[in-house]
Design a protein around this motif. Structure first.
Motif, mmCIF file in Angstrom:
data_model
loop_
_atom_site.group_PDB
_atom_site.id
_atom_site.type_symbol
_atom_site.label_atom_id
_atom_site.label_comp_id
_atom_site.label_asym_id
_atom_site.label_seq_id
_atom_site.Cartn_x
_atom_site.Cartn_y
_atom_site.Cartn_z
ATOM 1 N N PHE A 172 -6.653 4.050 12.783
ATOM 2 C CA PHE A 172 -5.285 4.644 12.518
ATOM 3 C C PHE A 172 -5.316 5.766 11.438
ATOM 4 C CE2 PHE A 172 -2.987 1.241 10.240
ATOM 5 C CZ PHE A 172 -3.186 1.808 9.411
ATOM 6 N N LEU A 173 -4.736 6.689 11.605
ATOM 7 C CA LEU A 173 -4.583 7.580 9.942
ATOM 8 C C LEU A 173 -3.251 6.841 9.655
ATOM 9 C CD1 LEU A 173 -6.580 11.192 11.597
ATOM 10 C CD2 LEU A 173 -7.388 9.678 9.566
ATOM 11 N N TYR A 174 -2.998 6.822 8.363
ATOM 12 C CA TYR A 174 -2.473 6.582 7.325
ATOM 13 C C TYR A 174 -1.353 7.837 7.015
ATOM 14 C CZ TYR A 174 0.479 4.072 4.088
ATOM 15 O OH TYR A 174 1.417 2.692 3.666
ATOM 16 N N LEU A 175 -0.292 8.199 7.285
ATOM 17 C CA LEU A 175 0.387 9.834 6.502
ATOM 18 C C LEU A 175 1.189 8.922 6.050
ATOM 19 C CD1 LEU A 175 -0.912 10.290 9.480
ATOM 20 C CD2 LEU A 175 1.247 11.668 10.528
ATOM 21 N N VAL A 176 1.301 9.517 4.881
ATOM 22 C CA VAL A 176 1.950 9.287 4.020
ATOM 23 C C VAL A 176 3.003 10.721 4.593
ATOM 24 C CG1 VAL A 176 2.474 9.417 1.019
ATOM 25 C CG2 VAL A 176 0.277 8.445 2.100
ATOM 26 N N SER A 177 3.824 9.718 3.738
ATOM 27 C CA SER A 177 5.386 10.331 4.335
ATOM 28 C C SER A 177 5.475 11.507 3.479
ATOM 29 C CB SER A 177 6.843 9.618 4.423
ATOM 30 O OG SER A 177 7.316 9.116 2.991
ATOM 31 N N GLY A 178 5.366 11.313 2.209
ATOM 32 C CA GLY A 178 6.248 12.828 0.415
ATOM 33 C C GLY A 178 5.011 12.301 -0.401
ATOM 34 N N PRO A 179 5.076 13.195 -1.376
ATOM 35 C CA PRO A 179 5.169 13.004 -3.133
ATOM 36 C C PRO A 179 5.365 11.458 -3.330
ATOM 37 C CG PRO A 179 6.358 14.947 -2.969
ATOM 38 C CD PRO A 179 6.186 14.312 -1.234
ATOM 39 N N GLY A 180 5.179 10.830 -3.827
ATOM 40 C CA GLY A 180 5.055 9.534 -5.141
ATOM 41 C C GLY A 180 4.298 8.578 -4.217
ATOM 42 N N LEU A 181 5.098 7.494 -4.863
ATOM 43 C CA LEU A 181 4.420 5.935 -4.687
ATOM 44 C C LEU A 181 5.030 5.400 -3.336
ATOM 45 C CD1 LEU A 181 4.312 4.888 -8.367
ATOM 46 C CD2 LEU A 181 2.455 5.810 -7.438
ATOM 47 N N THR A 182 4.575 4.455 -3.143
ATOM 48 C CA THR A 182 5.115 3.235 -2.254
ATOM 49 C C THR A 182 6.396 2.733 -2.554
ATOM 50 O OG1 THR A 182 3.882 1.340 -2.949
ATOM 51 C CG2 THR A 182 3.000 2.739 -1.328
ATOM 52 N N GLY A 183 7.426 2.493 -1.807
ATOM 53 C CA GLY A 183 8.931 1.948 -2.127
ATOM 54 C C GLY A 183 9.656 3.526 -3.011
ATOM 55 N N GLY A 184 9.014 4.745 -2.703
ATOM 56 C CA GLY A 184 9.740 5.219 -3.156
ATOM 57 C C GLY A 184 10.781 6.256 -2.516
ATOM 58 N N ASN A 185 11.744 7.183 -2.151
ATOM 59 C CA ASN A 185 12.340 8.068 -1.924
ATOM 60 C C ASN A 185 12.026 9.346 -0.994
ATOM 61 O OD1 ASN A 185 15.381 8.024 0.134
ATOM 62 N ND2 ASN A 185 16.009 9.358 -1.944
ATOM 63 N N GLN A 186 10.963 9.026 -0.487
ATOM 64 C CA GLN A 186 10.255 9.934 0.573
ATOM 65 C C GLN A 186 11.029 10.341 1.714
ATOM 66 O OE1 GLN A 186 8.633 7.534 -0.534
ATOM 67 N NE2 GLN A 186 7.825 8.404 -2.542
ATOM 68 N N THR A 187 11.539 10.194 1.993
ATOM 69 C CA THR A 187 12.495 10.688 3.292
ATOM 70 C C THR A 187 13.450 11.322 3.432
ATOM 71 O OG1 THR A 187 14.195 8.228 2.929
ATOM 72 C CG2 THR A 187 12.256 8.356 4.809
ATOM 73 N N ALA A 188 13.633 11.520 1.724
ATOM 74 C CA ALA A 188 15.092 12.665 1.243
ATOM 75 C C ALA A 188 15.350 14.330 1.894
ATOM 76 C CB ALA A 188 15.214 12.929 -0.401
ATOM 77 N N ASN A 204 -3.608 16.764 17.988
ATOM 78 C CA ASN A 204 -4.541 15.406 19.338
ATOM 79 C C ASN A 204 -5.426 15.231 18.241
ATOM 80 O OD1 ASN A 204 -2.051 17.009 21.093
ATOM 81 N ND2 ASN A 204 -2.754 19.074 21.024
ATOM 82 N N LEU A 205 -5.261 14.976 16.934
ATOM 83 C CA LEU A 205 -6.019 13.663 16.565
ATOM 84 C C LEU A 205 -6.757 12.776 18.244
ATOM 85 C CD1 LEU A 205 -4.950 13.366 13.248
ATOM 86 C CD2 LEU A 205 -6.771 15.087 13.967
ATOM 87 N N ARG A 206 -7.912 11.777 17.153
ATOM 88 C CA ARG A 206 -8.385 10.353 18.630
ATOM 89 C C ARG A 206 -7.290 9.944 17.942
ATOM 90 N NH1 ARG A 206 -12.877 8.090 16.900
ATOM 91 N NH2 ARG A 206 -13.737 8.903 14.984
ATOM 92 N N ASN A 207 -7.061 9.459 16.804
ATOM 93 C CA ASN A 207 -7.128 8.303 16.599
ATOM 94 C C ASN A 207 -4.962 8.309 16.045
ATOM 95 O OD1 ASN A 207 -9.175 6.110 14.884
ATOM 96 N ND2 ASN A 207 -9.629 8.039 14.385
ATOM 97 N N PRO A 208 -4.284 7.192 16.218
ATOM 98 C CA PRO A 208 -3.612 7.175 16.107
ATOM 99 C C PRO A 208 -2.838 7.356 14.816
ATOM 100 C CG PRO A 208 -4.607 5.089 16.294
ATOM 101 C CD PRO A 208 -5.294 5.616 16.641
ATOM 102 N N ARG A 209 -1.635 7.445 14.592
ATOM 103 C CA ARG A 209 -0.857 7.716 12.994
ATOM 104 C C ARG A 209 0.258 7.445 13.258
ATOM 105 N NH1 ARG A 209 -0.421 11.241 16.740
ATOM 106 N NH2 ARG A 209 1.718 11.394 17.023
ATOM 107 N N LEU A 210 0.248 6.446 11.813
ATOM 108 C CA LEU A 210 1.057 5.631 11.565
ATOM 109 C C LEU A 210 1.943 6.526 10.437
ATOM 110 C CD1 LEU A 210 0.211 1.741 11.945
ATOM 111 C CD2 LEU A 210 1.444 3.576 13.389
ATOM 112 N N VAL A 211 3.150 6.143 9.736
ATOM 113 C CA VAL A 211 3.716 6.793 8.884
ATOM 114 C C VAL A 211 3.946 5.952 7.667
ATOM 115 C CG1 VAL A 211 5.873 7.880 7.739
ATOM 116 C CG2 VAL A 211 4.543 8.167 10.403
ATOM 117 N N GLY A 212 3.509 6.257 6.245
ATOM 118 C CA GLY A 212 4.018 4.900 5.534
ATOM 119 C C GLY A 212 4.497 5.536 3.935
ATOM 120 N N PHE A 213 5.376 4.923 3.230
ATOM 121 C CA PHE A 213 5.929 5.979 2.455
ATOM 122 C C PHE A 213 7.608 5.739 1.917
ATOM 123 C CE2 PHE A 213 1.762 5.153 0.342
ATOM 124 C CZ PHE A 213 0.962 5.287 -0.513
#
Length: 260
Positions: A172-188, A204-213
């Protein structure tokens, strides 16, 4: 060859919950039991962090748990030994190792891949292994052992680069939600994040996508799942385990809060 990621996606194309724990935390031998608890509670994918002294992409929570795990005596070599036999309990759950290149190269890339495959690992996240270096030097070794490399994408990643990473991955592709590090407030800034996720979705990528951070609760999980196949939660789960009298009860309660 088994591809547990593809098998999972065929069963469940959306709402995938990938949970991250640090190996050797809270105590040295908690890893295997916690993986079983999380899978039973409803995790779709399990990501096992290999503790490292200089985790470049990780925020303060994961850094702190890595420090504790290293102090407890956890190493990559010990983790690979401990994971032997996990498939007896978790036959279908995709398992990922997330770590950094230095301990892997100390073991040797081929030996790492051999031991990871023998332990039942499906995929590997190594943020400091460049994609082209992987393609040139290590891709064949990964394929030999049926291991799949997961690549990180950020809002700044160009379309051409995203398509190249999609071509190189079979997990899968790991979509980093925004700038910064894990555990930050990227959802602001939800509007910016949503536009980014929609932009990648439209490729329309061939791999699934998961959002992290920055995914920390039911609301941020559900938001991420609107334009991706699922989301990754690490720091919020580790915070729930921190100081818990019963880590397994805390883990189950955390998954229930996310699943609602």
């Amino acid at each position: 060859m088994i591809n547990r990621f593809a098998d999972l996606l065929a069963r469940k194309p959306s709402g995938l919950l990938n949970l991250y724990i640090t190996a050797g935390y809270p105590t040295l031998h908690d890893t295997m039991p916690l993986l079983r608890t999380l899978a039973e509670a409803g995790a779709d994918i399990l990501e096992i962090g290999v503790p490292f002294s200089d985790p470049l992409a990780d925020g303060p929570v994961i850094q702190q748990t890595s420090t504790v795990a290293l102090r407890n005596g956890m190493t990559l070599k010990l983790l690979l030994q401990e994971l032997q036999g996990i498939r007896e309990y978790l036959p279908d759950t995709p398992l990922l190792l997330m770590g950094y290149l230095n301990p892997v190269l100390q073991l040797g890339m081929e030996e790492f891949c051999r031991q990871a495959a023998a332990a039942g690992i499906d995929g590997v996240i190594l943020p400091d292994l460049p994609a082209e270096e992987y393609a040139e030097f290590y891709q064949e070794t990964f394929r030999k052992y049926n291991l799949r490399k997961v690549f990180l994408i950020t809002p700044q990643t160009s379309e051409a680069r995203i398509r190249r990473l999609d071509e190189l991955s079979e997990a899968f592709l790991y979509l980093v939600s925004g700038p910064g590090l894990t555990g930050g407030n990227q959802t602001a800034d939800q509007s910016v994040q949503q536009a980014y996720l929609q932009r990648v979705e439209a490729l329309n990528l061939r791999n699934p996508r998961l959002v992290g951070f920055g995914i920390a609760d039911k609301a941020s999980f559900n938001n991420a799942c609107q334009h991706a196949n699922g989301a990754i939660i690490g720091s919020a789960l580790l915070r729930a385990l921190d100081g818990a009298a019963d880590p397994h009860q805390a883990a189950r309660a955390f998954v229930q809060r996310i699943r609602g």
